[in-house]
Design a protein around this motif. Structure first.
Motif, mmCIF file in Angstrom:
data_model
loop_
_atom_site.group_PDB
_atom_site.id
_atom_site.type_symbol
_atom_site.label_atom_id
_atom_site.label_comp_id
_atom_site.label_asym_id
_atom_site.label_seq_id
_atom_site.Cartn_x
_atom_site.Cartn_y
_atom_site.Cartn_z
ATOM 1 N N VAL A 41 13.194 97.907 27.517
ATOM 2 C CA VAL A 41 13.749 97.336 26.287
ATOM 3 C C VAL A 41 14.803 96.316 26.677
ATOM 4 C CG1 VAL A 41 14.985 97.813 24.142
ATOM 5 C CG2 VAL A 41 13.324 99.464 25.013
ATOM 6 N N PRO A 42 14.659 95.054 26.295
ATOM 7 C CA PRO A 42 15.634 94.035 26.701
ATOM 8 C C PRO A 42 16.954 94.180 25.954
ATOM 9 C CG PRO A 42 14.006 93.078 25.233
ATOM 10 C CD PRO A 42 13.544 94.477 25.511
ATOM 11 N N ILE A 43 18.041 93.968 26.661
ATOM 12 C CA ILE A 43 19.378 93.928 26.060
ATOM 13 C C ILE A 43 19.764 92.460 25.928
ATOM 14 C CG2 ILE A 43 21.782 94.616 26.288
ATOM 15 C CD1 ILE A 43 19.841 96.929 25.817
ATOM 16 N N ALA A 44 19.880 91.994 24.691
ATOM 17 C CA ALA A 44 20.022 90.559 24.465
ATOM 18 C C ALA A 44 21.434 90.056 24.716
ATOM 19 C CB ALA A 44 19.596 90.217 23.026
ATOM 20 N N ARG A 70 20.811 91.103 18.855
ATOM 21 C CA ARG A 70 20.803 89.694 18.480
ATOM 22 C C ARG A 70 21.643 88.810 19.394
ATOM 23 N NH1 ARG A 70 21.032 92.651 13.608
ATOM 24 N NH2 ARG A 70 23.275 92.437 13.413
ATOM 25 N N GLY A 71 22.282 89.390 20.397
ATOM 26 C CA GLY A 71 23.049 88.595 21.350
ATOM 27 C C GLY A 71 24.294 87.959 20.746
ATOM 28 N N ALA A 72 24.914 88.627 19.782
ATOM 29 C CA ALA A 72 26.100 88.070 19.128
ATOM 30 C C ALA A 72 27.290 88.020 20.084
ATOM 31 C CB ALA A 72 26.455 88.912 17.898
ATOM 32 N N ALA A 117 8.874 86.951 13.785
ATOM 33 C CA ALA A 117 9.694 88.155 13.947
ATOM 34 C C ALA A 117 10.672 87.938 15.093
ATOM 35 C CB ALA A 117 8.807 89.367 14.220
ATOM 36 N N ARG A 118 11.942 87.859 14.776
ATOM 37 C CA ARG A 118 12.960 87.624 15.800
ATOM 38 C C ARG A 118 13.535 88.941 16.309
ATOM 39 N NH1 ARG A 118 17.339 83.225 14.341
ATOM 40 N NH2 ARG A 118 17.627 83.503 16.588
ATOM 41 N N PHE A 119 13.998 88.897 17.564
ATOM 42 C CA PHE A 119 14.698 89.999 18.219
ATOM 43 C C PHE A 119 13.776 91.167 18.606
ATOM 44 C CE2 PHE A 119 17.630 88.357 14.843
ATOM 45 C CZ PHE A 119 18.261 87.433 15.653
ATOM 46 N N ASN A 120 12.637 91.306 17.947
ATOM 47 C CA ASN A 120 11.664 92.347 18.285
ATOM 48 C C ASN A 120 10.288 91.823 17.891
ATOM 49 O OD1 ASN A 120 10.249 94.667 18.839
ATOM 50 N ND2 ASN A 120 11.363 95.976 17.417
ATOM 51 N N PRO A 121 9.765 90.847 18.635
ATOM 52 C CA PRO A 121 8.566 90.119 18.190
ATOM 53 C C PRO A 121 7.335 90.980 18.013
ATOM 54 C CG PRO A 121 9.090 89.614 20.488
ATOM 55 C CD PRO A 121 10.264 90.362 19.931
ATOM 56 N N ASN A 122 7.213 92.077 18.760
ATOM 57 C CA ASN A 122 6.052 92.948 18.633
ATOM 58 C C ASN A 122 6.275 94.098 17.645
ATOM 59 O OD1 ASN A 122 4.527 91.507 20.551
ATOM 60 N ND2 ASN A 122 5.538 92.582 22.221
#
Length: 373
Positions: A249-252, A336-338, A164-169
């Motif tokens: 909440v992390p901001i990618a 997603r850090g685009a 699970a990417r971007f929100n692993p949990n």
């Protein structure tokens, strides 16, 4: 050009002073980007957490005890043992969301390879919780049976690995917090600019603007940059303080790229607010028109449900809404850090839609000024 720019800046400063003198709007902005973000992010969860569950254990074996113990927190509350006749009254009364019924001789039948049935009764009125929770319980049953009887488990021919990417949990808080900020940016941008124009009419200051050497375009641009600045600053502070520090909440992605996108978004969505205000004669009428527009923009923008799940014609229609493109690029940047080379099509779409809304709003605004004169 310098004189035009100076007039736009001065008119914008006047808008900021007008907003400062409106405590109701200030309280609304503070609430929308603090308490509203926190309560929605922590309260409206889609994953299973602390669900009520009961167990009808007619086997009373070691395996049935393992199944009960597998229903652990934080997903489920401590399982309550009930009798079979109590299942229907408990489900009718909404006492339990899940009831696991283990039949007699369950462990013996499993060992003998008879494939006994285990029933899971689900209160599907809580639709999202019901579907996800039932899947959790099925997985727990399989794991506990496999752990208790490892020799009877047939090895799978493949090794399935889920990443699970971007929100692993898979935490809904991560999604809800950021999307609530985006939705509030849309809502308050429309409300602030529309209310600013309505306030000019109600206070009679629109007549003062008519005798000043300013054009309708300059008046509109001043309202757009002043109210847009307030919203962008509030959104950035909400992301950095409430979302990142309070909710963790992390901001990618790049916050600077998001700010640039938000500024571009303000050009279109504040123009929409002015357009609605030109069709309104009072704040009450403005609210009646703005509410269904905002509901449609938020629900059909992709911030609540994926665009792919909507009918094709709705997907096509919503391309004229600036919120659709802003939600897409915000998710790409913040989740997603685009970078710019990924989100530039959405930014270009925002610019095109914004020019369209601005042109229509300017035409309507000129007509309203002429009628006021």
């Amino acid at each position: 050009m310098k004189q035009k720019l100076a007039r736009i800046i001065r008119l914008g400063i006047k808008e900021l002073y007008s907003l400062k003198a409106d405590p109701v709007m200030i309280i609304l902005i503070l609430y929308a980007f603090t308490i509203a973000i926190y309560t929605v992010a922590t309260g409206a969860k889609s994953e299973v957490e602390n669900a009520s569950v009961a167990v009808v254990d007619e086997d009373r074996s070691m395996l049935s005890a393992r199944l009960r113990d597998g229903l652990m927190q934080p997903f489920f509350q401590t399982p309550v043992l009930i009798e079979a006749p109590d299942v229907d009254p408990a489900m009718d009364g909404g006492t339990y969301t899940f009831v696991l019924e283990i039949p007699p001789n369950f462990e013996r039948d499993v060992i003998a390879g008879r494939r006994p049935s285990v029933q899971i009764a689900v209160d599907a009125t809580a639709m999202s919780l019901a579907g996800t929770g039932a899947t959790y319980i099925q997985s727990i049953i399989r794991q506990e049976v496999a752990a208790a009887l490892p020799k009877q488990v047939t090895a799978s021919p493949i090794n399935l690995v889920i990443s699970a990417r971007f929100n692993p949990n898979l935490m809904s808080t991560w999604f809800n917090a950021v999307m609530q900020v985006i939705n509030n940016v849309t809502m308050l941008s429309v409300i602030l600019t529309g209310a600013a124009l309505i306030r000019e009419r109600e206070h009679g200051t629109i007549e003062h603007l008519l005798v000043m050497p300013v054009t309708p375009g300059e008046i509109m641009l001043s309202k757009i940059w002043a109210n847009g600045l307030v919203i962008v600053v509030a959104a950035v502070l909400s992301l950095t303080v409430v979302v990142e520090r309070v909710l963790h909440v992390p901001i990618a992605g790049s916050l600077g790229l998001f700010i640039a996108s938000a500024v571009l978004y303000q050009f279109s969505v504040t123009s929409l607010g002015i357009l609605i205000a030109t069709a309104s004669t009072s704040m009450a009428q403005f609210g009646l028109i703005a509410i269904p527009v905002l509901i449609a923009m938020n629900l059909l923008s992709g911030s609540t449900t994926p665009m792919e799940s909507m009918p094709v014609f709705l997907q096509t229609v919503m391309q004229v809404s600036p919120s659709t493109h802003f939600v897409a690029l915000s998710q790409a940047i913040l989740y997603r850090g685009a970078d710019f080379f990924i989100v530039w099509p959405q930014m270009l779409a925002l610019a095109v839609v914004g020019c369209g809304f601005f042109a229509i709003a300017l035409l309507r605004f000129r007509r309203s000024l002429m009628s006021a004169a």
